[in-house]
Design a protein around this motif. Structure first.
Motif, PDB file in Angstrom:
ATOM      1  N   THR A  15       0.819  -1.216   0.000  1.00 59.30           N
ATOM      2  CA  THR A  15       0.000   0.000   0.000  1.00 59.30           C
ATOM      3  C   THR A  15       0.851   1.265   0.000  1.00 59.30           C
ATOM      4  N   GLU A  16       2.014   1.224   0.694  1.00 59.08           N
ATOM      5  CA  GLU A  16       2.838   2.429   0.764  1.00 59.08           C
ATOM      6  C   GLU A  16       3.339   2.874  -0.610  1.00 59.08           C
ATOM      7  N   LEU A  17       3.642   1.912  -1.474  1.00 60.44           N
ATOM      8  CA  LEU A  17       4.107   2.256  -2.828  1.00 60.44           C
ATOM      9  C   LEU A  17       2.968   2.786  -3.685  1.00 60.44           C
ATOM     10  N   LEU A  18       1.780   2.213  -3.524  1.00 65.14           N
ATOM     11  CA  LEU A  18       0.629   2.667  -4.303  1.00 65.14           C
ATOM     12  C   LEU A  18       0.227   4.080  -3.878  1.00 65.14           C
ATOM     13  N   PHE A  19       0.200   4.328  -2.577  1.00 69.55           N
ATOM     14  CA  PHE A  19      -0.144   5.673  -2.099  1.00 69.55           C
ATOM     15  C   PHE A  19       0.883   6.700  -2.557  1.00 69.55           C
ATOM     16  N   LEU A  20       2.163   6.330  -2.531  1.00 70.37           N
ATOM     17  CA  LEU A  20       3.201   7.269  -2.957  1.00 70.37           C
ATOM     18  C   LEU A  20       3.003   7.653  -4.426  1.00 70.37           C
ATOM     19  N   GLN A  21       2.665   6.670  -5.260  1.00 71.11           N
ATOM     20  CA  GLN A  21       2.378   6.974  -6.671  1.00 71.11           C
ATOM     21  C   GLN A  21       1.145   7.871  -6.803  1.00 71.11           C
ATOM     22  N   HIS A  22       0.131   7.596  -5.982  1.00 68.25           N
ATOM     23  CA  HIS A  22      -1.093   8.412  -6.005  1.00 68.25           C
ATOM     24  C   HIS A  22      -0.775   9.863  -5.657  1.00 68.25           C
ATOM     25  N   PHE A  23       0.038  10.051  -4.621  1.00 68.32           N
ATOM     26  CA  PHE A  23       0.379  11.414  -4.212  1.00 68.32           C
ATOM     27  C   PHE A  23       1.224  12.121  -5.266  1.00 68.32           C
ATOM     28  N   MET A  24       2.134  11.413  -5.879  1.00 72.16           N
ATOM     29  CA  MET A  24       2.951  12.017  -6.929  1.00 72.16           C
ATOM     30  C   MET A  24       2.075  12.494  -8.087  1.00 72.16           C
ATOM     31  N   LYS A  25       1.076  11.698  -8.402  1.00 63.64           N
ATOM     32  CA  LYS A  25       0.208  12.015  -9.546  1.00 63.64           C
ATOM     33  C   LYS A  25      -0.796  13.113  -9.210  1.00 63.64           C
ATOM     34  N   THR A  26      -1.178  13.256  -7.939  1.00 61.73           N
ATOM     35  CA  THR A  26      -2.204  14.245  -7.571  1.00 61.73           C
ATOM     36  C   THR A  26      -1.600  15.575  -7.120  1.00 61.73           C
ATOM     37  N   LEU A  27      -0.286  15.732  -7.225  1.00 65.51           N
ATOM     38  CA  LEU A  27       0.367  16.982  -6.842  1.00 65.51           C
ATOM     39  C   LEU A  27       0.421  17.938  -8.028  1.00 65.51           C
ATOM     40  N   LYS A  28      -0.036  19.154  -7.807  1.00 67.45           N
ATOM     41  CA  LYS A  28      -0.033  20.167  -8.865  1.00 67.45           C
ATOM     42  C   LYS A  28       1.388  20.541  -9.275  1.00 67.45           C
ATOM     43  N   ILE A  29       1.532  21.085 -10.459  1.00 62.22           N
ATOM     44  CA  ILE A  29       2.812  21.639 -10.884  1.00 62.22           C
ATOM     45  C   ILE A  29       3.174  22.766  -9.917  1.00 62.22           C
ATOM     46  N   GLY A  30       4.348  22.681  -9.322  1.00 64.78           N
ATOM     47  CA  GLY A  30       4.767  23.659  -8.326  1.00 64.78           C
ATOM     48  C   GLY A  30       4.287  23.335  -6.928  1.00 64.78           C
ATOM     49  N   GLY A  31       3.539  22.248  -6.778  1.00 61.81           N
ATOM     50  CA  GLY A  31       2.992  21.872  -5.478  1.00 61.81           C
ATOM     51  C   GLY A  31       4.023  21.247  -4.552  1.00 61.81           C
ATOM     52  N   LYS A  32       3.667  21.150  -3.256  1.00 61.03           N
ATOM     53  CA  LYS A  32       4.565  20.610  -2.239  1.00 61.03           C
ATOM     54  C   LYS A  32       3.900  19.437  -1.525  1.00 61.03           C
ATOM     55  N   ALA A  33       4.690  18.434  -1.185  1.00 61.39           N
ATOM     56  CA  ALA A  33       4.161  17.261  -0.480  1.00 61.39           C
ATOM     57  C   ALA A  33       5.076  16.876   0.673  1.00 61.39           C
ATOM     58  N   ALA A  34       4.459  16.388   1.746  1.00 63.18           N
ATOM     59  CA  ALA A  34       5.195  15.803   2.874  1.00 63.18           C
ATOM     60  C   ALA A  34       4.473  14.522   3.248  1.00 63.18           C
ATOM     61  N   ILE A  35       5.132  13.384   3.069  1.00 61.73           N
ATOM     62  CA  ILE A  35       4.491  12.077   3.222  1.00 61.73           C
ATOM     63  C   ILE A  35       5.289  11.204   4.190  1.00 61.73           C
ATOM     64  N   VAL A  36       4.614  10.623   5.183  1.00 61.39           N
ATOM     65  CA  VAL A  36       5.252   9.664   6.098  1.00 61.39           C
ATOM     66  C   VAL A  36       5.317   8.309   5.405  1.00 61.39           C
ATOM     67  N   ILE A  37       6.502   7.701   5.415  1.00 63.08           N
ATOM     68  CA  ILE A  37       6.662   6.372   4.807  1.00 63.08           C
ATOM     69  C   ILE A  37       7.518   5.489   5.723  1.00 63.08           C
ATOM     70  N   PRO A  38       7.330   4.171   5.664  1.00 65.41           N
ATOM     71  CA  PRO A  38       8.166   3.279   6.477  1.00 65.41           C
ATOM     72  C   PRO A  38       9.579   3.202   5.910  1.00 65.41           C
ATOM     73  N   GLU A  39      10.522   2.838   6.767  1.00 66.80           N
ATOM     74  CA  GLU A  39      11.934   2.767   6.389  1.00 66.80           C
ATOM     75  C   GLU A  39      12.169   1.880   5.170  1.00 66.80           C
TER      76      GLU A  39
END
Length: 492
Positions: A316-340
């Motif tokens: 799930t962590e990899l799928l969510f990371l892809q989702h967030f990358m795709k839903t971020l606007k051009i110039g947008g900022k993201a901060a995502i908690v992920i496991p080691e």
């Protein structure tokens, strides 16, 4: 009696009820009663404001279903009207068969004609997934009488309510084993938001919202600028700023209430699994300026869900990371908690996602959190990825948060532990806890895990003859020890 003491008293009362089993139940049941009292006070305040400005105000709830009519009707002297205050089976019958069906009906926009962004529709969305679980009407009567003493028109009491409610959510998570789902430690949330610094006019998104801690904290961050905001800006914050998805019904209800009780009148929170969306269909108009999230990790998704992603994985962590990358606007900022594991694993799927992140996004900061941040829910070590949709990464700044004492359930992470990180975030200075690595270096094997160079001991390179001398010296020592042991055995 303080608000916290009153909530503790309610908890003790509910524990005795046959319909309540555990922290999740009594938090859920306390929440809907609290919410209806809050709603009544909110309606009264808006009515008073309308009178002062010479306008009409149409309450959301009709007369019959307002708090003052069914929960705690009053006499002319302002005391509880015992003749008209329902209790026992009469109260239970009214709540289950009249009040709840009425409140659930607000979610049916086709019937009520309510705008999905309206406060009325949000009320229906909350109660659509709620039921009264308090078996005894006498128990419920006790709870109503206590909550009736609260005044949510007081800003001080509203602030105290938001703090108490945070505690309820945390206790529910701890007791039910869903701490990661319901409650991300607030010092971590605050550090992420203070670093990214959302601005008025930006949209903020969490695709795994849980109890909406990130969205609520972001609202508090924006609210600090309230005195300088226009009416239009404040309305944008209330109706067009916060967006989220939550998969489970209980977390959805808790999240919606959490936002409204903190002052977000029309949160755009939807119940559903955001991973069911095919990310290939996401367009720029569907994207967000700011993404803040602690998505579920360690879970598995079936192949049907994986088809929605170019890089398929059941993690799930990899799928969510892809989702967030795709839903971020051009110039947008993201901060995502992920496991080691996301950082150090280099098998095909993990490597491909990290390659995409480094080549097409500016992954500029990795905050390495200490083990124990999510205790008692999980002891997994976690990190926070900070990235922007502004071209590929050049350098990645690492910060290693290392408290002097080991984190435990009773000694959690604090704001002080993350204070230096927030202070250094923009300057990205090199210290004993922070360092920079070229993205090209990380792209050699895509192992992004934090390796603090200040802790790396330089290897001592000796000449072959010196190495041989050291080996012979150690051999003599070992031989001598063996002789001593042999002599001791012979003496016995």
């Amino acid at each position: 009696m303080s608000l916290q003491q009153k909530i503790d008293r309610i908890t003790d009362i509910l524990r005795r009820d046959d319909g309540i089993s555990g922290a999740m139940h009594y938090t859920e049941q306390t929440s809907w009663v609290l919410f209806l009292k809050f709603l009544d006070d909110c309606e009264s305040e808006k009515k008073d404001e309308a009178v002062l400005s010479g306008k009409d105000y149409q309450p959301v709830l009709d007369e019959e279903h307002r708090w003052a009519s069914w929960a705690c009707p009053k006499t002319a002297e302002g005391k509880l009207d015992l003749a008209n205050a329902k209790t026992g089976d009469d109260l239970t019958d009214y709540v289950n068969n009249q009040l709840f069906p009425y409140l659930k009906g607000f979610a049916n926009a086709a019937v009520t004609g309510s705008d999905p962004k309206s406060f009325a529709y949000k009320i229906g969305a909350i109660f659509q997934y709620l039921d009264n679980k308090v078996a005894s009407g006498h128990t419920l009567r006790e709870v109503l009488d206590i909550i009736d003493t609260l005044n949510f028109q007081s800003s001080a009491e509203m602030f105290e309510l938001s703090m108490v409610y945070e505690g309820l959510l945390q206790n529910m998570g701890d007791a039910g084993g869903y701490a990661g789902e319901f409650y991300t430690p607030r010092p971590v949330v605050r550090a992420m938001i203070n670093a990214i610094d959302p601005q008025v006019g930006q949209t903020i998104y969490d695709a795994a919202a849980g109890s909406c801690g990130f969205l609520v904290q972001a609202f508090d961050h924006l609210k600090e600028k309230k005195s300088a905001l226009s009416t239009e800006q404040w309305d944008f914050i209330q109706r067009e700023t916060f967006f989220g998805f939550e998969k489970t019904s209980l977390a959805y209800v808790m999240g919606m209430m959490n936002m409204i009780l903190h002052g977000i009148e029309s949160p755009n929170l939807f119940r559903g699994n955001s991973l069911t969306q095919n990310i290939r269909d996401i367009q720029e108009k569907d994207r967000y300026d700011i993404i803040l999230a602690n998505p579920p990790f360690g879970g598995k998704e079936k192949s049907q869900i994986q088809q929605n992603f170019p890089i398929q994985s059941n993690a799930t962590e990899l799928l969510f990371l892809q989702h967030f990358m795709k839903t971020l606007k051009i110039g947008g900022k993201a901060a995502i908690v992920i496991p080691e594991g996301v950082l150090f694993q280099t098998n095909s799927a993990f490597k491909q996602v990290k390659q995409e992140l480094l080549e097409n996004f500016n992954l500029h900061t990795i905050l390495s959190l200490p083990a124990g941040v999510f205790l008692p829910y999980s002891g997994v070590k976690t990190n926070v990825l900070f990235f922007e949709r502004s071209g590929g990464a050049s350098d990645v700044w690492y910060y290693e948060c290392e408290p002097e004492q080991k984190l435990t359930k009773n000694k959690p992470i604090t704001d002080e532990h993350l204070k230096e990180f927030v202070e250094l975030y923009n300057s990205r200075e090199t210290t004993e806890r922070s360092w920079t690595v070229a993205a090209s270096k990380l792209a050699e094997d895509y192992d992004l895990s934090a390796k603090n160079p200040a802790k790396q001991k330089d290897a001592e390179h000796l000449a072959p003859s010196n190495i041989l001398k050291q080996i012979r010296t150690k051999e003599k020592l070992v031989s001598g020890l063996l002789d001593e042991i042999e002599n001791l055995l012979a003496e016995k």
